[in-house]
Design an enzyme around this catalytic site. Structure first.
Site, mmCIF file in Angstrom:
data_model
loop_
_atom_site.group_PDB
_atom_site.id
_atom_site.type_symbol
_atom_site.label_atom_id
_atom_site.label_comp_id
_atom_site.label_asym_id
_atom_site.label_seq_id
_atom_site.Cartn_x
_atom_site.Cartn_y
_atom_site.Cartn_z
ATOM 1 N N HIS A 152 -38.916 0.801 -21.979
ATOM 2 C CA HIS A 152 -38.254 2.065 -21.000
ATOM 3 C C HIS A 152 -37.553 1.619 -19.449
ATOM 4 C CE1 HIS A 152 -38.099 5.504 -18.394
ATOM 5 N NE2 HIS A 152 -39.512 5.612 -17.825
ATOM 6 N N CYS A 186 -41.678 10.186 -19.243
ATOM 7 C CA CYS A 186 -41.244 8.905 -20.280
ATOM 8 C C CYS A 186 -41.292 8.107 -21.502
ATOM 9 C CB CYS A 186 -41.376 7.808 -18.408
ATOM 10 S SG CYS A 186 -40.285 8.396 -17.000
ATOM 11 N N ASN A 246 -33.905 5.451 -14.096
ATOM 12 C CA ASN A 246 -35.161 6.184 -15.232
ATOM 13 C C ASN A 246 -34.332 7.233 -15.033
ATOM 14 O OD1 ASN A 246 -36.721 7.035 -16.032
ATOM 15 N ND2 ASN A 246 -38.358 5.752 -14.283
HETATM 16 O O1 UT7 Z 1 -41.542 6.232 -15.256
HETATM 17 C C1 UT7 Z 1 -42.643 6.310 -14.506
HETATM 18 C C2 UT7 Z 1 -43.473 5.028 -14.582
HETATM 19 N N1 UT7 Z 1 -42.552 5.182 -12.912
HETATM 20 C C3 UT7 Z 1 -42.697 4.076 -12.578
HETATM 21 O O2 UT7 Z 1 -43.334 3.187 -13.270
HETATM 22 C C4 UT7 Z 1 -42.379 3.422 -10.960
HETATM 23 C C5 UT7 Z 1 -43.299 2.725 -10.405
HETATM 24 N N2 UT7 Z 1 -43.062 2.455 -8.626
HETATM 25 C C6 UT7 Z 1 -41.941 1.820 -8.777
HETATM 26 O O3 UT7 Z 1 -41.093 1.327 -9.467
HETATM 27 C C7 UT7 Z 1 -41.830 0.918 -6.931
HETATM 28 O O4 UT7 Z 1 -43.035 1.414 -6.515
HETATM 29 C C8 UT7 Z 1 -40.751 2.375 -6.247
HETATM 30 C C9 UT7 Z 1 -39.619 1.631 -6.555
HETATM 31 C C10 UT7 Z 1 -40.951 3.795 -6.268
HETATM 32 C C11 UT7 Z 1 -40.945 1.799 -4.716
HETATM 33 O O5 UT7 Z 1 -40.924 0.240 -4.377
HETATM 34 P P1 UT7 Z 1 -42.241 0.169 -3.805
HETATM 35 O O6 UT7 Z 1 -41.941 -1.635 -3.824
HETATM 36 O O7 UT7 Z 1 -43.823 -0.131 -4.609
HETATM 37 O O8 UT7 Z 1 -42.389 0.022 -2.047
HETATM 38 P P2 UT7 Z 1 -43.686 1.059 -1.561
HETATM 39 O O9 UT7 Z 1 -43.917 2.172 -2.066
HETATM 40 O O10 UT7 Z 1 -44.388 0.118 -1.356
HETATM 41 O O11 UT7 Z 1 -42.824 1.026 -0.286
HETATM 42 C C12 UT7 Z 1 -42.036 -0.056 0.874
HETATM 43 C C13 UT7 Z 1 -41.441 0.720 1.742
HETATM 44 C C14 UT7 Z 1 -42.345 1.825 1.986
HETATM 45 O O12 UT7 Z 1 -41.953 1.758 3.553
HETATM 46 P P3 UT7 Z 1 -42.962 1.288 4.844
HETATM 47 O O13 UT7 Z 1 -43.818 2.132 4.796
HETATM 48 O O14 UT7 Z 1 -43.224 -0.369 4.256
HETATM 49 O O15 UT7 Z 1 -42.429 1.088 6.033
HETATM 50 C C15 UT7 Z 1 -40.893 3.030 1.941
HETATM 51 O O16 UT7 Z 1 -41.597 4.275 3.094
HETATM 52 O O17 UT7 Z 1 -39.847 1.076 1.140
HETATM 53 C C16 UT7 Z 1 -39.847 2.815 1.662
HETATM 54 N N3 UT7 Z 1 -39.459 2.643 1.441
HETATM 55 C C17 UT7 Z 1 -38.228 3.082 0.892
HETATM 56 N N4 UT7 Z 1 -36.812 2.458 1.964
HETATM 57 C C18 UT7 Z 1 -35.868 2.346 2.360
HETATM 58 C C19 UT7 Z 1 -39.696 4.122 0.033
HETATM 59 N N5 UT7 Z 1 -38.085 4.448 -1.036
HETATM 60 C C20 UT7 Z 1 -37.512 3.978 0.064
HETATM 61 C C21 UT7 Z 1 -36.012 4.396 0.139
HETATM 62 N N6 UT7 Z 1 -35.412 3.693 0.473
HETATM 63 N N7 UT7 Z 1 -35.185 4.948 -1.472
#
Ligand code: UT7
Length: 318
Positions: A245, A113, A275
């Site tokens: 980005h 990225c 992204n």
């Molecule tokens: O471009 C390169 C760099 N990339 C980035 O910078 C991406 C960085 N990360 C992010 O943008 C975020 O961490 C994400 C968008 C990927 C995830 O958001 P988050 O707020 O960090 O969520 P999380 O990973 O802590 O997950 C929270 C909950 C989990 O459920 P539990 O364990 O709390 O029950 C996940 O299983 O959200 C759940 N979850 C989803 N739920 C519905 C994860 N993906 C999904 C989904 N739909 N697509």
């Protein structure tokens, strides 16, 4: 003393659109979760047979038109991509052939990225040293090809597209400074583990520990803002536009807060593109140039963070 100036920009998105609602039919997710956690509403995806070079070619031709530069005048072609058409030749060589150019150096650069800011830095060095007068710098990705469409934690985040700039040699900046970094200690947090290291490549898909990547991204991007301003003796108010980005609206908002910039001065496309990895900055840049938001003479800060980890910034007097 020579500097690189932006002569023209271009971009291209594949026609196929996938909305959050479409994704609800594929994986266990909701439109609301995707919108609230990422800011994404929809993304463009390539169709069967459509490649990274196809997207790059349209973006490149648009940038050349905007610059008033003929492809034959280019003396460097650089593509930042993680999803090249072939292992080799490079997509830059494929693009060179499509543009009908022969002889100038052409190569791909892979920094995921952060690829576009890496490529801008490299092209700038070619121009500053006099090795190139006119450089084409493209970020092009078909990230959808390396997504696991059963993994809701990654497949909802990405999209495909391409953006390009034509840089030309000038007596004044242009590119004021660029700052690149990497830290391979984080190699396992965001990766495509498949590759040729273990023999024939098997199907290879993005894996990400999103939450950990998020935390490092926010602090690292805050630091790169400080580093860029300090290196040039500038204050936050000297920056007219942030062109980040586009990984997650919450990461973008955190960087904007760090710069004390209102969101009206931040170019946001993550809602419509998702992204697009190395394509996201030149796509956003071209959009804001063409709709008249970004004007000549303004100070632009590009920043990116991605797998590796790699990160960096480019400060530009447009
Ligand atoms: O471009 C390169 C760099 N990339 C980035 O910078 C991406 C960085 N990360 C992010 O943008 C975020 O961490 C994400 C968008 C990927 C995830 O958001 P988050 O707020 O960090 O969520 P999380 O990973 O802590 O997950 C929270 C909950 C989990 O459920 P539990 O364990 O709390 O029950 C996940 O299983 O959200 C759940 N979850 C989803 N739920 C519905 C994860 N993906 C999904 C989904 N739909 N697509």
């Amino acid at each position: 003393m020579k500097y690189s100036r932006i002569l023209g920009t271009g971009s291209h998105l594949p026609a196929r659109v996938m909305t959050n609602a479409d994704l609800e039919a594929i994986v266990d997710t909701t439109s609301a979760w995707i919108r609230e956690r990422t800011g994404i509403e929809k993304r463009h995806l390539v169709s069967e047979g459509e490649t990274c070079c196809d997207l790059a070619e349209v973006a490149a031709r648009r940038a050349l038109d905007a610059a008033g530069v003929q492809a034959s005048e280019l003396d460097l072609i650089l593509i930042a991509t993680t999803t090249p058409d072939r292992f080799f030749p490079s997509t830059a060589c494929l693009l060179q052939q499509r543009l009908g150019v022969r002889g100038c150096p052409a190569f791909d650069l892979q920094a995921v990225c952060a690829g576009f800011v890496y490529a801008m830095d490299v092209a700038d060095r070619f121009i500053r040293t006099g090795a190139a007068q006119r450089a084409l710098v493209v970020g092009s990705e078909t990230i959808s090809r390396i997504l696991d469409w059963t993994d809701r934690t990654t497949c909802v985040l990405f999209g495909d597209g391409a953006g390009a700039v034509v840089l030309g040699s000038a007596d004044e900046p242009g590119i004021v400074s660029s700052h690149l970094h990497a830290d391979g200690a984080y190699k396992d947090l965001l990766q495509v583990p498949g590759g040729i290291g273990n023999g024939r490549p098997e199907a290879a898909f993005i894996e990400m520990k999103g939450n950990e990547v998020f935390r490092v991204a926010v602090t690292t991007l805050g630091r790169i803002v400080d580093e860029t301003l300090q290196a040039n003796g500038l204050s936050r108010s000297d920056v007219d536009w942030l062109i980040p980005h586009q990984a997650n609206i919450r990461i973008i908002q955190a960087t904007a807060r760090k710069l004390d910039l209102p969101m009206e001065r931040v170019v946001v496309t993550v809602d419509a593109h998702g992204n697009t990895s190395s394509a996201s900055i030149p796509l956003a840049f071209d959009q804001a140039v063409r709709d008249g938001r970004i004007r000549r003479g303004e100070m632009l800060l590009m920043e990116a963070f991605g797998g590796g980890f790699t990160w960096g910034s480019v400060l530009i007097r447009y």
